[in-house]
Scaffold this active site. Structure first.
Site, short mmCIF file in Angstrom:
data_model
loop_
_atom_site.label_atom_id
_atom_site.label_comp_id
_atom_site.label_asym_id
_atom_site.label_seq_id
_atom_site.Cartn_x
_atom_site.Cartn_y
_atom_site.Cartn_z
N GLU A 190 39.01 -15.91 -58.55
CA GLU A 190 40.16 -16.26 -58.75
C GLU A 190 41.26 -14.91 -58.66
O GLU A 190 40.71 -13.86 -58.83
CB GLU A 190 40.91 -17.01 -60.52
N GLU B 53 38.95 -18.43 -68.81
CA GLU B 53 39.07 -17.70 -68.89
C GLU B 53 39.51 -17.38 -70.70
O GLU B 53 40.55 -16.63 -71.44
CB GLU B 53 40.84 -17.18 -68.30
#
Length: 816
Positions: free
Chosen positions: A511, A419
């Site tokens: 995710e 991320e």
């Protein structure tokens, strides 16, 4: 090569103190202090706050060791250090022998000049990473921002240390230090092996294996390279030159036994031994051809794993370190967690970038169990420096880890970070000056890590970030479902209902998650009964996601009637978590080959906590894990309500051959009568999904609060069941159910038969104080359809002890 092992018991002291305590190596300072009763249990209550001083102090590990003439007579005597956490100075006989500042690197220091015949002493001074990070933050030319968490050691992104040691939104803040890997004195005059790695070339009926050894020689000399792969042996004369030597040979394996992911075939491993210059390396090698396919198509950019020519739908979860205290990360602990993953039909684990490169034991176990690894490099949820010194340090880290791990059959791909591409838009300072931070990002993840991976392992894909759209794509992929991999957090972080999973069609969802409370048994390990309340101080201390408990409660009111009592609330929170992830996984699985992977967040916990995990800190299965065993099954039946007022009935088949499936759909009312029964058959393609039927909802469930659907699938050696409610559970008038339980012992396990006079939902059996798993749990129990379960304990218990520990939950019993 001669070797003097330095593992075992050391002495630990705070820098400047005369007092010392025994400390295990491998191990960490918090564990040593806890064993010596110098600190309270940091997992109990809010004790974590009382032990923050440990991370702010400097610590000294020391021990004595003996060297003989056989060692000191060699021309090279070196100290091998792996897993030194993190900022350390090393002294041998009070002489400075080396420094480290990256716990992810292996360091080898020449130390002969500091050693003497007989007794020697080594001291390692670990400087506080808390203070080092704070000091570095004061000397930055511009801010390098990071994510914020409720209890945190800031600026961990400035030191090469496990990021979640400094706290996360599921983890405690314990800034441990210590020695976690191999530490020894090595000695040689001819040479030592730095790395051994292989390259496989597969053709029909054959695999050519190129075996390469990197050998450092002090002075050069003649030797032989000996390679054994399975039953095949080779030897080759070698003339070493002083310095680094690259030595290789090729072995041809005919009709190889191939390695497959879990559920797709065997995990055969060949023994590999490489010996040269008196040094030796042993490995186990899985022969397979693994490709990550990313191709432009009519939708965007595909993302799928192909093993031995077969496209694999990846089923799994994200992995964080097994414990916040590294000393507890034992092989047995890893084995238990990974065995549970494989038992739930998982075939992939993503090692998340805020944790650590795992131990050799971890990857060996994944090789054995067929668990492919999505391997992040250790960067997460922050921006990072791009100075020459930082980049050079990272390059050494990456080269080492890739060469260390690349021979594991389980490693599927290398990923630059977690991320961090999306994080460019998280912070005001980087949004205002994105060009500056984007240049730093590119230097780190493309210019340094990408180039290092290309050099150290050209056989695998390098994926710059998760999520992202591939190399050269710097767009924010956070809400992009058509390219590469996706993280989908709309349900949890944005409080969307579970059917929001139907709004996206990810190519690969790496995710997504939903939280629950751990079991009462786990809660009792950190809180007294007086804190058994979602808003009690200790309960909120063990919830690190802001408003996390409130989100669980609020979502519960959307789907369920408010439960009575804390025990029922805990149970229902786990039911709710399982339903959320089941809805996403089953929907996305039926979209293959467009979507080819789901990795939910998260598999495990680092401490006892309310979190997204499916395995509690103790290894106990939450209800999500039992549901995962069903929704990750090789062949499943599932049903969805579409926007046209229809119920779609699908079968998903992950097997390598087509499957003739028979699905019986029953519509039951809540009094236990079958109102409608229909049967569908079809041939489901290998690695695909088949729509068996579309049925109007007004025909199946004209009054959706009065009926539910039950599906049973049978086929060639497969069975699966599922259910479907046509409206929220709270709107249905569920009957009181009388559930009967009988038990018997069978060969050390326990057979349990459960039956009910009325439909009962999410029927769950729990054993308090007895570790082990049922072969199924959290299911619908229908009148006339008793279920027989098997409980396998992890230690011997009597039938009476088992019976006394057994408790049954179900939905209707949670409220009056």
């Amino acid at each position: 090569m001669r070797r003097v092992d330095l593992m075992g018991i050391w002495q630990l002291s705070q820098l400047g103190s005369e007092e010392s305590i025994p400390a295990q190596v491998p191990g960490d300072n918090y564990s040593a202090l806890l064993e010596a009763r110098k600190i309270p249990d940091p997992y109990w209550g809010d004790n974590e706050l009382a032990v923050q001083w440990v991370g702010e102090a400097d610590w000294v590990y020391s021990r004595k060791f003996t060297l003989g003439e056989d060692v000191l007579g060699e021309s090279s005597v070196f100290l091998n250090c792996e897993g030194l956490d993190t900022i350390a100075d090393i002294y041998i006989n009070n002489q400075h022998a080396g420094s480290t500042d990256n716990m992810f690197r292996r360091y080898r220091f020449e130390v002969k000049e500091y050693c003497r015949l007989g007794e020697n002493e080594i001291k390692i001074v670990f400087h506080s990473a808390v203070k080092t990070a704070a000091e570095r933050s004061q000397h930055l030319p511009y801010e390098i921002p990071h994510s914020r968490y409720p209890i945190q050691s800031p600026h961990v992104n400035l030191v090469r240390k496990v990021a979640c040691h400094g706290g996360w939104d599921w983890g405690c803040c314990l800034m441990v230090s210590g020695i976690y890997g191999d530490i020894y004195i090595g000695a040689t005059s001819l040479g030592r092996i730095e790395y051994v790695y292989t390259t496989q070339t597969h053709t029909d009926g054959s695999c050519r294996v190129e075996v390469t050894a990197e050998v450092v020689s002090p002075s050069g000399g003649e030797t032989e390279l000996h390679v054994t792969l399975g039953d095949i042996k080779q030897r080759k004369p070698v003339m070493l030159k002083p310095g680094l030597n690259i030595v290789s040979t090729e072995i041809e394996v005919t009709n190889p036994r191939l390695w497959w992911p879990n559920g797709h075939g065997e995990q055969f491993l060949y023994d590999l031994t490489v010996a040269i210059a008196g040094d030796e390396v042993k490995k186990r090698l899985g022969l397979r051809k693994l490709e990550v396919i990313t191709e432009e198509d009519d939708i965007g950019l595909s993302f799928k794993i192909r093993v031995n020519g077969v496209d694999i739908f990846c089923k799994g979860a994200n992995w964080i370190p097994a414990d916040a205290l590294p000393q507890r990360q034992t092989r047995d602990r890893l084995d238990e967690l990974l065995t549970s993953a494989a038992a739930a039909h998982m075939n992939m684990i993503r090692i998340w970038g805020g944790g650590q490169y795992e131990s050799d034991d971890f990857y060996d176990l994944c090789d054995e169990k067929g668990l492919m690894i999505w391997q992040d490099f250790m960067f997460s949820c922050a921006l990072y420096p791009a100075t020459k010194e930082f980049l050079a340090n990272v390059r050494e880290e990456v080269i080492h880890q890739v060469k260390r791990l690349r021979d594991h059959a389980c490693i599927a791909l290398w990923c630059g970070n977690n991320e961090c591409l999306g994080a460019l838009n998280w912070f005001e300072v980087s949004r205002r000056n994105r060009d500056r931070y984007l240049v730093d990002y590119d230097r780190l993840y493309e210019g340094t890590i990408g180039q290092a991976v290309d050099e150290a392992d050209p056989t695998r894909l390098y994926w710059p970030s998760s999520p992202c759209g591939g190399r050269g794509d710097y767009s924010d992929n956070w809400h992009e479902d058509s390219r590469g991999d996706m993280h989908y957090w709309t349900v949890w972080h944005e409080n969307a209902s579970f059917d929001a999973y139907f709004d996206v069609i990810p190519r690969f969802c790496s995710e997504f998650g939903y939280q629950s409370f751990p079991s009462l048994e786990t809660i009792a390990s950190f809180a007294p009964e007086s804190h058994f309340n979602p808003t009690a101080p200790f309960m909120e201390h063990h919830q690190r996601n802001p408003a996390g408990n409130s989100k669980i409660v609020e979502m519960m009111t959307r789907y369920f009637r408010v439960p009575e009592g804390f025990e029922n609330f805990v149970f229902l929170s786990q039911v709710q978590q399982g339903l959320a992830i089941r809805m996403g996984v089953e929907y996305w699985r039926h979209l293959q080959p467009t979507c080819m992977g789901t990795l939910y967040w998260q598999l495990n916990d680092v401490w006892p906590v309310c979190s997204w995990s499916s395995l509690e800190y103790s290894g106990r299965w939450k209800l999500l894990h039992y549901m995962a065993k069903r929704f990750y099954g090789p062949v499943i039946a599932t049903a969805f309500q579409n926007q046209d007022g229809e119920l779609e009935i699908w079968v998903v088949n992950d097997q390598h051959q087509a499957q003739t499936a028979r699905v019986i759909l029953q519509i039951w009312d809540f009094s236990g009568s079958i109102r409608k029964e229909e049967e569908y058959t079809g041939v489901v393609p290998a690695g695909g999904a088949l729509l068996l039927a579309k049925r109007p909802l007004d025909e199946l469930a004209p009054k959706p609060d009065e009926v539910f659907a039950f599906l049973e699938l049978t086929g060639d050696g497969v069975y699966h069941y599922n259910d479907h409610f046509f409206t929220e559970y709270k709107r249905c008038h569920l009957p009181d159910a009388n559930i009967k339980v009988t038990t018997e012992e069978v060969d050390g396990a326990y057979r349990v038969e459960v039956s009910s006079d009325m439909p009962a939902f999410f029927v769950t059996l729990e054993t308090r104080g007895i570790r082990g798993e049922f072969d199924d749990n959290c299911f619908s129990l229908l009148p006339g359809k008793p279920r027989t379960l098997v409980f396998t304990p992890k230690e011997a218990v009597t039938l009476k002890e088992f019976d006394d520990s057994l408790k049954v939950y179900h939905l209707r019993a949670t409220y009056r």
